[in-house]
Design a protein around this motif. Sequence first.
Motif, PDB file in Angstrom:
ATOM      1  N   GLY A 183      -5.872  -3.560  -5.347  1.00 39.81           N
ATOM      2  CA  GLY A 183      -6.653  -2.319  -5.410  1.00 39.81           C
ATOM      3  C   GLY A 183      -8.131  -2.600  -5.673  1.00 39.81           C
ATOM      4  N   PRO A 184      -8.885  -1.631  -6.249  1.00 40.63           N
ATOM      5  CA  PRO A 184      -8.473  -0.231  -6.410  1.00 40.63           C
ATOM      6  C   PRO A 184      -8.697   0.563  -5.130  1.00 40.63           C
ATOM      7  N   PHE A 185      -8.192   1.799  -5.100  1.00 37.87           N
ATOM      8  CA  PHE A 185      -8.416   2.721  -3.998  1.00 37.87           C
ATOM      9  C   PHE A 185      -9.197   3.904  -4.557  1.00 37.87           C
ATOM     10  N   ASP A 186     -10.485   3.926  -4.228  1.00 38.51           N
ATOM     11  CA  ASP A 186     -11.416   4.802  -4.941  1.00 38.51           C
ATOM     12  C   ASP A 186     -11.143   6.289  -4.764  1.00 38.51           C
ATOM     13  N   GLY A 187     -10.539   6.697  -3.644  1.00 40.59           N
ATOM     14  CA  GLY A 187     -10.275   8.111  -3.435  1.00 40.59           C
ATOM     15  C   GLY A 187      -8.983   8.589  -4.060  1.00 40.59           C
ATOM     16  N   CYS A 188      -8.154   7.650  -4.495  1.00 43.17           N
ATOM     17  CA  CYS A 188      -6.848   7.992  -5.051  1.00 43.17           C
ATOM     18  C   CYS A 188      -6.930   8.157  -6.567  1.00 43.17           C
ATOM     19  N   ALA A 189      -6.075   9.002  -7.104  1.00 39.90           N
ATOM     20  CA  ALA A 189      -5.963   9.119  -8.553  1.00 39.90           C
ATOM     21  C   ALA A 189      -5.446   7.808  -9.132  1.00 39.90           C
ATOM     22  N   ASP A 190      -5.808   7.527 -10.355  1.00 41.34           N
ATOM     23  CA  ASP A 190      -5.352   6.297 -11.003  1.00 41.34           C
ATOM     24  C   ASP A 190      -3.823   6.226 -10.988  1.00 41.34           C
ATOM     25  N   GLY A 191      -3.326   5.074 -10.582  1.00 43.46           N
ATOM     26  CA  GLY A 191      -1.884   4.866 -10.566  1.00 43.46           C
ATOM     27  C   GLY A 191      -1.168   5.437  -9.362  1.00 43.46           C
ATOM     28  N   SER A 192      -1.906   6.023  -8.415  1.00 37.13           N
ATOM     29  CA  SER A 192      -1.277   6.632  -7.240  1.00 37.13           C
ATOM     30  C   SER A 192      -0.692   5.576  -6.311  1.00 37.13           C
ATOM     31  N   ASP A 193       0.467   5.892  -5.730  1.00 34.91           N
ATOM     32  CA  ASP A 193       0.995   5.092  -4.634  1.00 34.91           C
ATOM     33  C   ASP A 193       0.235   5.429  -3.361  1.00 34.91           C
ATOM     34  N   LEU A 194       0.428   4.615  -2.329  1.00 33.46           N
ATOM     35  CA  LEU A 194      -0.101   4.938  -1.014  1.00 33.46           C
ATOM     36  C   LEU A 194       0.955   5.658  -0.193  1.00 33.46           C
ATOM     37  N   VAL A 195       0.496   6.476   0.720  1.00 32.09           N
ATOM     38  CA  VAL A 195       1.337   7.060   1.756  1.00 32.09           C
ATOM     39  C   VAL A 195       0.970   6.347   3.052  1.00 32.09           C
ATOM     40  N   GLU A 196       1.911   5.606   3.614  1.00 29.66           N
ATOM     41  CA  GLU A 196       1.674   4.884   4.867  1.00 29.66           C
ATOM     42  C   GLU A 196       2.769   5.290   5.846  1.00 29.66           C
ATOM     43  N   LEU A 197       2.354   5.940   6.931  1.00 30.66           N
ATOM     44  CA  LEU A 197       3.287   6.603   7.834  1.00 30.66           C
ATOM     45  C   LEU A 197       3.196   6.029   9.248  1.00 30.66           C
ATOM     46  N   PRO A 198       4.298   5.509   9.788  1.00 34.29           N
ATOM     47  CA  PRO A 198       4.290   4.964  11.152  1.00 34.29           C
ATOM     48  C   PRO A 198       4.414   6.093  12.178  1.00 34.29           C
ATOM     49  N   THR A 199       3.310   6.790  12.404  1.00 31.99           N
ATOM     50  CA  THR A 199       3.329   7.982  13.253  1.00 31.99           C
ATOM     51  C   THR A 199       2.895   7.714  14.692  1.00 31.99           C
ATOM     52  N   TYR A 200       2.435   6.500  14.981  1.00 35.20           N
ATOM     53  CA  TYR A 200       2.012   6.179  16.343  1.00 35.20           C
ATOM     54  C   TYR A 200       2.684   4.879  16.760  1.00 35.20           C
ATOM     55  N   ILE A 201       3.568   4.969  17.715  1.00 36.97           N
ATOM     56  CA  ILE A 201       4.311   3.811  18.205  1.00 36.97           C
ATOM     57  C   ILE A 201       3.966   3.601  19.675  1.00 36.97           C
ATOM     58  N   SER A 202       3.478   2.424  19.991  1.00 36.35           N
ATOM     59  CA  SER A 202       3.071   2.179  21.374  1.00 36.35           C
ATOM     60  C   SER A 202       3.211   0.706  21.717  1.00 36.35           C
ATOM     61  N   PRO A 203       3.607   0.414  22.942  1.00 35.65           N
ATOM     62  CA  PRO A 203       3.571  -0.985  23.372  1.00 35.65           C
ATOM     63  C   PRO A 203       2.132  -1.455  23.508  1.00 35.65           C
ATOM     64  N   ILE A 204       1.930  -2.745  23.270  1.00 36.59           N
ATOM     65  CA  ILE A 204       0.667  -3.397  23.594  1.00 36.59           C
ATOM     66  C   ILE A 204       0.833  -3.996  24.986  1.00 36.59           C
TER      67      ILE A 204
END
Length: 369
Positions: A113-134
Amino acid sequence: MKISRFAQLGAVAAVASLALAGCASNEGGASSGGSSEAPAGASSLTGTLVGGGASSQEVAVQAWTQGLQTANPDLTIDYDPSGSGTGRESFQAGAVQFAGSDRAFKVDEITAGPFDGCADGSDLVELPTYISPIAVVFNLEGIDSLNLDATTLAKIFAGQITTWNDPAIAALNSGVSLPATAITPVHRSDKSGTTGNFTDYLGKTAPDVWTAGSVEEWPALGGEAAQGTSGVISAVEGGQGTIGYADASRAGNLGTVAIQVGSDFVSYSPEAAAAIVDASPEEEGRAATDIAIKLDRTSTEAGVYPIVLVSYLIGCAEYKDAATAELVKGFFTYAASEEGQDAAASAAGSAPISDTLREQVTTAIEAIK
């Protein structure tokens, strides 16, 4: 797809998150992006949402932006396709409110870390919303498609195969008249998740040739460098004998490579890209809102295309600013919804996420505050 670690969130949360995904127009109540009971076209999201990162999902983000802003005319969404590395760095510094990235943050990066926009102790939200072949694209007069195996492809990008009529290429393309034209490999000059995914494939499938492993910054192996996805496509289009790699949505009229999987050669397609994702597990040791896919590049299952890009939308599970959380939640909701996925598929040729993955993603979105 493994979903056991999401079972702990409970059936109630899953039902709530599915309802959230259905509110594609984000009408009504603001905290979840809207309620379907609001009058059609009612505005609920207002303000400016700023994101940046992966150029691969730029077209999809444009489609999501258009759909969400149509339903919420007082909302402005600005996305800078600056590249995955820049996007992650900007998000971590709090310069953007969400990031697009062709890989999830590594566990040690999250811990540091840290992640400045997140509240202290916050987890991340990471979402695989775009799936594409290269797509592996090339420009060779009179030739629209070629077959390549992992070793031959690795040798081309490592500078060990330098002409198009090399015996290794000819052996895989019986009946194709290959010229003696010099090969010019084109790679990204910037730190790129697309490069990371492409080199991950080379490193996993041809480790004796591609010794650099999975890297987001191209190693010193020669070839031509170009900035961003657009730069790679322009360089391949502008040359003769050029070959590069880019999100398949940008392949256009260039020649494309079918990749050997088992005993077959598989051309890129949204369906083949979705197949490799569904055949791959999730990474372990992450928060429930952090859905990182561990792609199985060496799969020999029929119909899978292994050079695939899973691009993530990344935000905070808890933001320092509640108004930011509201906007991010609304945008992520639309992107993951069936309507949003169909809009991206139509615009960018991506593979809509499966219903099982959507349930996981929307449960994670519900946790944003």
